[in-house]
Design an enzyme around this catalytic site. Sequence first.
Site: not given
Lengths: 493, 503
Positions: A78, A156, A180
């Site tokens: 990420k 997210s 998330s």
Amino acid sequence: MSDLNKLTIAEARDQLRAKEITSQELTQSCLSAIDGADALGAFVHKTHDLAMSQAQAADARLAAGDAPDMCGIPLGIKDLFCTKGVDSQAASRILQGFKPEYESTVSQNLLDAGTVMLGKLNMDEFAMGSSNETSVYGNAINPWKVDDRALTPGGSSGGSAAAVAADLCLAATGTDTGGSIRQPAAFTGIVGIKPTYGRCSRWGVVAFASSLDQAGPMTKTVRDSAIMLEAMCGHDPKDSTSADLPVPNFEAMLTGDIRGKKIGIPKEYRMEGMPAEIEALWSQGADMLRDAGAEIVDISLPHTKYALPAYYVIAPAEASSNLARYDGVRFGHRATLAAGDGITEMYEKTRAEGFGPEVQRRIMIGTYVLSAGFYDAYYNRARRVRTLIKKDFEDVFATGVDAILTPATPSAAFGLGEMTDADPVQMYLNDVFTVTVNLAGLPGISVPTGLDSTGLPLGLQLIGRPWEEGDLLNTAHVLEQAAGFVAKPQKWW
Amino acid sequence: MLDLTYEAPKPKVIAGAKYDWELVIGMEVHAQVASNAKLFSGASTQFGNEPNSNVSFVDAAMPGMLPVINEFCVEQAVRTGLGLKAEINLWSAFDRKNYFYPDLPQGYQISQLYHPIVGEGEVIVDMEPGIARRVRIERIHMEQDAGKSIHDMDPNMSFVDLNRTGVCLMEIVSRPDIRGPEEAAAYVGKLRQILRYLGTCDGNMQNGNLRADVNVSICRPGQYEKYIETGDFSHLGTRCEIKNMNSMRFIQQAIEVEARRQIQIVESGGTVDQETRLYDPDKGETRSMRSKEEAHDYRYFPDPDLLPLEIEQAWVDDIAAKLPELPDAKKARFVADFGLSEYDASVLTAEVVSANFFEEVAQGRDGKMAANWVINELFGRLKKDDKDITSSPVTPAQLGGIIELIQKGDISGKIAKDLFEIVYTEGGDPAEIVEARGMKQVTDTGAIETAVDEIIAANPAQVEKAKANPKLAGWFVGQVMKATGGKANPKAVNDIVSAKLGL
């Protein structure tokens, strides 16, 4: 040797050790898949050369024998994780061009275990969002599709979820501040676990809300999560909130035996207007666990309804302070100044240009709730609510409950752009089942359990006792096996 | 412990145009903790390094960086608290003070607003022998220092040096117990002395390692006593805070100037605004920096990156057990053990190195004589050369040797001063020098008698005069001293002259 990218971590590990495949082959397969999947918007920085050299090193290590489980496994990271020498910009314009001189502890742990980094993954800007639509890179898109509607992969960690679901990598790192990891996992039919707060080091992960942020694996199976979590976590003296506890062999705890375990069903999670499909899935999940020998009990978590408002006070409060460092002085974006502009103009222009609307909104909310005169009404109250929510869970666990079963999300993946004009609170409601877990610091896992009537994946969430991820993973493993979720998105990209 | 009794000094009174006014002063002293590394990072605290060379990723607030507490800084704060007889809080916590400035990379300072590590204590501020002010300490907390912004190197740009960023400061907050400019300076001086004794701050004000914010208000006589009785601040005037003072002289001047400004406002019917002011020593005035309305909203909240700081009583006890003797105790002991005056004891204990030097000199010798020699001869001589005690060419053993020679009667006080100068400039063992250079006093009465006889025989007229007026015997003593080159023992000469003259 085709389709190696579709392997799970466990499968790839066994084949690598059996010398049936090499990490370089595996990595090449993933890189090809990535290159063919730009339409998904999952990978935002690709690191081909780095990946191939890491794969080569992994193969050498595998050849030498005694390599760790994760050795040679290609992963996506990420964009929130700082990776040395590789763009790390938290999907924000304000960190454009930022290449850290350091490697986050979690990604370093993974590198030490011999993993291969394929590149950086899309996400909501500064991890603020539930649809990946606040990213400076543009949307990541869910590989699952209904008709021609482009769907959100959730957020997210939307890029991570899309990449794993589309087999662009074997697994990915995610972070979870209010859901998330778990919400995008549920939206894309994969597994995602948010460990106990303090299990994974936060060092080198761009901070959103420090008391809530926690990294975790996003994988194709529960077993993979167990393997990857073990490699990611562990005590880190560089993070004062990291727990000095031994890391168990989580995979070894996947016995498949949950007889006698007590699973709580919290009545407060039965929200008004909850889709019947979610309700049905939840009951089925409970039945599966009961059939496996667990005892299903009704429980109450009375302060649940205050969790979302408390979360949306605490998280922005911390964010408003954490994001103060992005000021254009030392790194990242700095606005071009007009003649006569001073330091105030530099701050204002830099931050107005560098942060997107959602990040700006949360900075403003956070600044407001911490300001003199409002502090007690908002921030202090939210902290008190947090204590009560924590106590709700403690009380339930004190009665012998081992895990709590809830839906992961209030719906299946929604269409991109569908929430754009809605009240932001509508978007925030996506976190309704997940934020309590962050507020209480507990481990929570999302397991794909079924498809809705349109064929989109749905997930259930299991919440465990603090530090008992092994036990939680085992229960999740049982649920996963019982649900037998094997559906894959049709390739359209 | 020995205690010297003292009385409180009279508060300073300033006569306004209409009334008499008293001053009420409280201080926030920022003391840089003596430590090699910063409060939350491993970067060096070395002063004077190249700009931006003492900077870690944490200090520069790079994304994802986290603070980790430096245990030694905590120990120093605890030690300071113990030295100020303060309560130590075993549970304390860090908060973020949020504001934007380029030399504050995080955009917040990590401090301890709500739960400081040290609670109430006190400082006894000596004004003159027997007179001292007891200033109550409200709290001491740890916090990060900011960096330095430089605005005068380029017409269009400002520069930032982060070397200081994150260095550990102790903020020592007093109650408004200080009652005049001299007391304020003396308070800072005493605090500095204690910190230096403890080794928790080097007290270097020039480098900014010790700086003070001074809160000043004025009130009519009698009002302060009402405040003390009730704890109600409304009996006092509105205070102004003068920021960032790093010299005792300026502290005194600023307070004086600010008090007169406030008196002028109040006497002409105005009201003092609560605000932050700066002192301009060139113009001799304070001016407004920001008003109460413009005051920052710092949005303090608990730092989520740090767990509460929990320390154990046993650890505190261990630090307490190893605490050095502090100035008040040392002074009292010097008075009691060496028979010194409080004044001399104060001078000698001002710096721990002087006190140690003195003690070595005085050990097993005459304490008062040792004090005289250290204060008058040694300090005087060092001052002449612009040296301090740490670079003294004379060691305690050498000075002790000189004193021993006087005590044994081997040399006179006058010769001793010559000897001191030789030891100071050339070095060497005092006893050997005396021997080698024939500086020893003549105590051989036979030799002295011979000399006295010769002088009496040669000066019959003087003998007659002296017999009539015994005070004139001194002339004979002088002649004998002259004849012996000053080496005759003056007491022996006196006795023999008196005897021979039949006085």
